[in-house]
Scaffold this active site. Structure first.
Site, PDB file in Angstrom:
ATOM      1  N   LYS A 259       0.857  -1.184   0.000  1.00  0.00           N
ATOM      2  CA  LYS A 259       0.000   0.000   0.000  1.00  0.00           C
ATOM      3  C   LYS A 259       0.895   1.237   0.000  1.00  0.00           C
ATOM      4  O   LYS A 259       1.695   1.438   0.913  1.00  0.00           O
ATOM      5  CB  LYS A 259      -0.908  -0.012   1.237  1.00  0.00           C
ATOM      6  CG  LYS A 259      -1.677   1.303   1.475  1.00  0.00           C
ATOM      7  CD  LYS A 259      -2.642   1.197   2.651  1.00  0.00           C
ATOM      8  CE  LYS A 259      -3.295   2.545   2.963  1.00  0.00           C
ATOM      9  NZ  LYS A 259      -4.246   2.479   4.107  1.00  0.00           N
ATOM     10  N   ASP A 264      -2.832  10.117   3.487  1.00  0.00           N
ATOM     11  CA  ASP A 264      -4.227   9.680   3.598  1.00  0.00           C
ATOM     12  C   ASP A 264      -5.030  10.696   4.409  1.00  0.00           C
ATOM     13  O   ASP A 264      -5.023  10.679   5.635  1.00  0.00           O
ATOM     14  CB  ASP A 264      -4.287   8.295   4.259  1.00  0.00           C
ATOM     15  CG  ASP A 264      -5.714   7.774   4.377  1.00  0.00           C
ATOM     16  OD1 ASP A 264      -6.624   8.382   3.766  1.00  0.00           O
ATOM     17  OD2 ASP A 264      -5.910   6.762   5.078  1.00  0.00           O
ATOM     18  N   LYS A 271     -10.625  12.687   7.609  1.00  0.00           N
ATOM     19  CA  LYS A 271     -10.227  12.346   8.981  1.00  0.00           C
ATOM     20  C   LYS A 271     -10.257  13.590   9.861  1.00  0.00           C
ATOM     21  O   LYS A 271     -10.048  14.698   9.367  1.00  0.00           O
ATOM     22  CB  LYS A 271      -8.786  11.808   8.982  1.00  0.00           C
ATOM     23  CG  LYS A 271      -8.612  10.433   8.383  1.00  0.00           C
ATOM     24  CD  LYS A 271      -7.150  10.023   8.416  1.00  0.00           C
ATOM     25  CE  LYS A 271      -6.922   8.676   7.742  1.00  0.00           C
ATOM     26  NZ  LYS A 271      -7.569   7.547   8.422  1.00  0.00           N
ATOM     27  N   ASP A 283       1.406   6.580   5.356  1.00  0.00           N
ATOM     28  CA  ASP A 283       0.484   5.543   4.882  1.00  0.00           C
ATOM     29  C   ASP A 283       1.034   4.803   3.658  1.00  0.00           C
ATOM     30  O   ASP A 283       0.363   3.932   3.107  1.00  0.00           O
ATOM     31  CB  ASP A 283      -0.885   6.178   4.584  1.00  0.00           C
ATOM     32  CG  ASP A 283      -2.036   5.217   4.843  1.00  0.00           C
ATOM     33  OD1 ASP A 283      -1.827   4.214   5.553  1.00  0.00           O
ATOM     34  OD2 ASP A 283      -3.137   5.478   4.317  1.00  0.00           O
ATOM     35  N   ASP A 342     -12.284   6.630   3.184  1.00  0.00           N
ATOM     36  CA  ASP A 342     -11.119   6.440   4.046  1.00  0.00           C
ATOM     37  C   ASP A 342     -10.681   4.968   4.089  1.00  0.00           C
ATOM     38  O   ASP A 342      -9.614   4.656   4.599  1.00  0.00           O
ATOM     39  CB  ASP A 342     -11.430   6.947   5.457  1.00  0.00           C
ATOM     40  CG  ASP A 342     -10.184   7.223   6.267  1.00  0.00           C
ATOM     41  OD1 ASP A 342      -9.075   7.211   5.670  1.00  0.00           O
ATOM     42  OD2 ASP A 342     -10.303   7.454   7.485  1.00  0.00           O
ATOM     43  N   GLU A 344      -9.380   3.297   1.784  1.00  0.00           N
ATOM     44  CA  GLU A 344      -8.816   3.418   0.440  1.00  0.00           C
ATOM     45  C   GLU A 344      -7.713   2.415   0.144  1.00  0.00           C
ATOM     46  O   GLU A 344      -7.470   2.079  -1.010  1.00  0.00           O
ATOM     47  CB  GLU A 344      -8.286   4.852   0.223  1.00  0.00           C
ATOM     48  CG  GLU A 344      -6.863   5.121   0.736  1.00  0.00           C
ATOM     49  CD  GLU A 344      -6.706   4.997   2.241  1.00  0.00           C
ATOM     50  OE1 GLU A 344      -7.727   5.039   2.955  1.00  0.00           O
ATOM     51  OE2 GLU A 344      -5.571   4.840   2.713  1.00  0.00           O
ATOM     52  N   ARG A 346      -7.438  -0.783   0.648  1.00  0.00           N
ATOM     53  CA  ARG A 346      -7.925  -2.015   0.009  1.00  0.00           C
ATOM     54  C   ARG A 346      -8.296  -1.761  -1.449  1.00  0.00           C
ATOM     55  O   ARG A 346      -8.231  -2.678  -2.273  1.00  0.00           O
ATOM     56  CB  ARG A 346      -9.097  -2.586   0.824  1.00  0.00           C
ATOM     57  CG  ARG A 346     -10.288  -1.662   0.922  1.00  0.00           C
ATOM     58  CD  ARG A 346     -11.226  -2.017   2.069  1.00  0.00           C
ATOM     59  NE  ARG A 346     -10.696  -1.592   3.380  1.00  0.00           N
ATOM     60  CZ  ARG A 346     -11.330  -1.750   4.531  1.00  0.00           C
ATOM     61  NH1 ARG A 346     -12.522  -2.323   4.570  1.00  0.00           N
ATOM     62  NH2 ARG A 346     -10.779  -1.338   5.665  1.00  0.00           N
TER      63      ARG A 346
END
Ligand code: BES
Ligand code: MN
Ligand code: ZN
Length: 493
Positions: A259, A264, A271, A283, A342, A344, A346
């Site tokens: 990833k 993020d 967030k 992230d 959020d 994201e 996956r």
């Protein structure tokens, strides 16, 4: 002021510049000498004090304790290693020593049982504890010296073994430091195109093949998950494929999927502005750990083909961002209803896993800062590991034990799969209120299919809140060393 071009991986040159050697004990002076002391038995003569005298100063030899004994020139540092030190204890003790002598540039460490593993661990401990990220500030020379040399003092008949282990530790510490560099670099200094540039540069130096898909290529390839996350950004996404072929060839092929969210924000599901949000420049730690691991495979002569798939973009809110309820069509052809922007990681990983499967890899290990739930469940010291293949999971667990990047196996309970059912698409990207890490793993499993697979959710151990053992406050570099050793175990098994 002169401006130098910004280097996102200073450790790639800084760590190799440290001289790492093994010598016979007593064969050369050691002005600053770390001396391991156990909780029981004789105190080594180099300390020059009795156990009672040490106890007066509160030093009993428990792992991680240090006592600096200044000499006219330099110092002896008593370093606690516990009762029966494992390589992990040696790594932690070496780290504690390196911190206790933070103003010294040249360190020597006495290592009485210097087998391969102990020498490797000692060097890793020193180098990782002395890691600093000073690219965006002026370092304070009064509190910290740039490390110049690490010398292991060992039995004369162990010099060769120790030198071998030390060299390996040097290489692995460099990988971990590169991973820390990448994670620490702010999102504004390192975006997906920037990450692809670094990957190209590091790969060229490490004898790897790189293929970068820019935004147009991502569109052509149908990376709908990656493009959906990128939709709100003014920066382009990148899918990065890096290939390592061992010199002797290999009939087995390991895929590493990472990833690579360079920042993020949560997207439209923004967030809150808290400390955790501020950490979201990290992230991309999964992709960073893989990239760092890839850079040392040839040097360590890992005898298996390894291909990395790094799905990189930032996750931003804007007028063009993916909206809740939007449906994305992924590389594999299946559709995803986005019910929370959020979740994201996956989404981008679904395309990277599909690509790995198209290459017909024999196994996939993925690594991602995927869910806050993994941090809640296991805390900052342990990653959650899921998978569908006991052999591969065991290889990952053994690697984790060796590198002291701990993992804990979690259940991939298929009964929760229905929580991901969507009324408009093949699947949605969010489950229920609970089992957040399991749901995320189940989502990834949809793209993995029958390929042997292990999934590391590193939302916890990507970050340390204090200097402790081999971890420094901030990005830990978790996963870089583990992935190298997992690849070695996969090759052997
Ligand atoms: N990158 C985060 C997960 C994360 C949280 C990593 C804390 C490291 C520390 C991920 O993209 C995320 O936002 N996950 C959500 C998932 C939720 C929307 C299903 C989360 O964990 O809250
Ligand atoms: Mn997120
Ligand atoms: Zn994320």
């Amino acid at each position: 002021m002169p401006t130098t071009p910004f280097d996102p991986v200073p450790s790639a040159t800084r760590v190799p510049a440290v001289v790492v050697r093994a010598v016979a004990t007593g064969s050369e002076p050691a002005p600053v000498l770390g001396v391991p002391v156990r909780t029981e038995g004789e105190v080594p003569t180099a300390v020059g004090l009795s156990r009672e005298a040490l106890a007066t100063w509160g030093f009993s030899g428990t792992a991680g304790q240090t006592l600096v004994l200044p000499r006219e020139e330099g110092a002896v540092v008593a370093v606690g290693v516990g009762a029966e030190p494992s390589p992990a204890d040696v790594r932690d003790a070496a780290a504690a020593f390196a911190r206790a002598a933070a103003r010294e540039a040249r360190l020597a460490l006495l290592l009485p049982d210097a087998d391969d593993a102990a020498a490797q661990a000692a060097v890793e401990g020193v180098l990782l504890a002395r890691y600093r990220y000073d690219e965006l500030r002026t370092p304070d020379p009064d509190t910290f010296a740039e490390l110049g040399e690490v010398v292991l003092h060992v039995d004369p008949d162990q010099v060769e073994t120790a030198a071998r282990g030390a060299a390996r530790g040097h290489v692995l510490a460099r990988a971990a430091a590169i991973s820390r560099d990448l994670a620490t670099t702010p999102g504004g200094h390192l975006d997906a195109p920037g990450l692809a540039d670094v990957a190209q540069r590091l790969a060229d130096a490490a004898g790897l093949q790189v293929q970068v898909y820019d935004k147009a290529a991502c569109e052509e390839m149908g990376f709908g998950g990656l493009l959906g996350v990128n939709a709100g950004s003014v920066r382009e996404p990148r899918m990065i494929r890096i290939d390592y072929q061992p010199a002797g060839g290999s009939d087995r092929h390991l895929g590493l999927v990472g990833k690579g969210i360079t920042y993020d924000s949560g997207g439209i599901s923004l967030k809150p502005s808290n400390a955790m949000h501020a950490a979201m420049k990290m992230d991309m730690t999964g992709a960073g750990a893989i990239l760092a691991a890839m850079t040392v495979l040839r040097e360590l002569e890992v005898p298996v083909r390894v291909t990395a798939y790094l799905a990189c973009t930032d996750n931003m809110p804007s007028g063009s961002a993916t909206k809740l309820g939007d449906v994305l069509t992924t590389r594999a052809g299946r559709t995803i209803e986005v019910v929370n922007t959020d979740a994201e990681g996956r989404l981008v990983m679904s395309d990277a896993i599909a690509l790995a499967n198209e290459d017909e890899v024999d196994a996939i290990i993925d690594i991602a800062t995927l869910t806050g739930a993994a941090l809640m469940a296991l805390g900052p010291l342990t990653a959650a590991v899921f998978g569908n293949d006991d052999t591969l999971l065991t290889q990952v667990e053994e690697a984790a034990r060796s590198t002291d990047e701990r993992v804990w196996r979690m259940p991939l309970d298929r009964r929760y799969r229905k929580w991901l059912n969507s009324e408009v698409a093949d699947i949605k990207n969010l489950g229920g209120e609970s089992a957040g890490s399991i749901i995320a793993a189940l989502f990834l499993a949809e793209w993995v299919g029958d390929t042997p697979w292990a999934h590391l959710d590193i939302a916890g151990p990507m970050l340390a809140d204090a200097d402790e053992a081999w971890r420094n406050k901030g990005a830990t570099g978790y996963g870089a060393r583990l992935l190298v050793e997992a690849a070695e175990r996969f090759a052997a098994g």
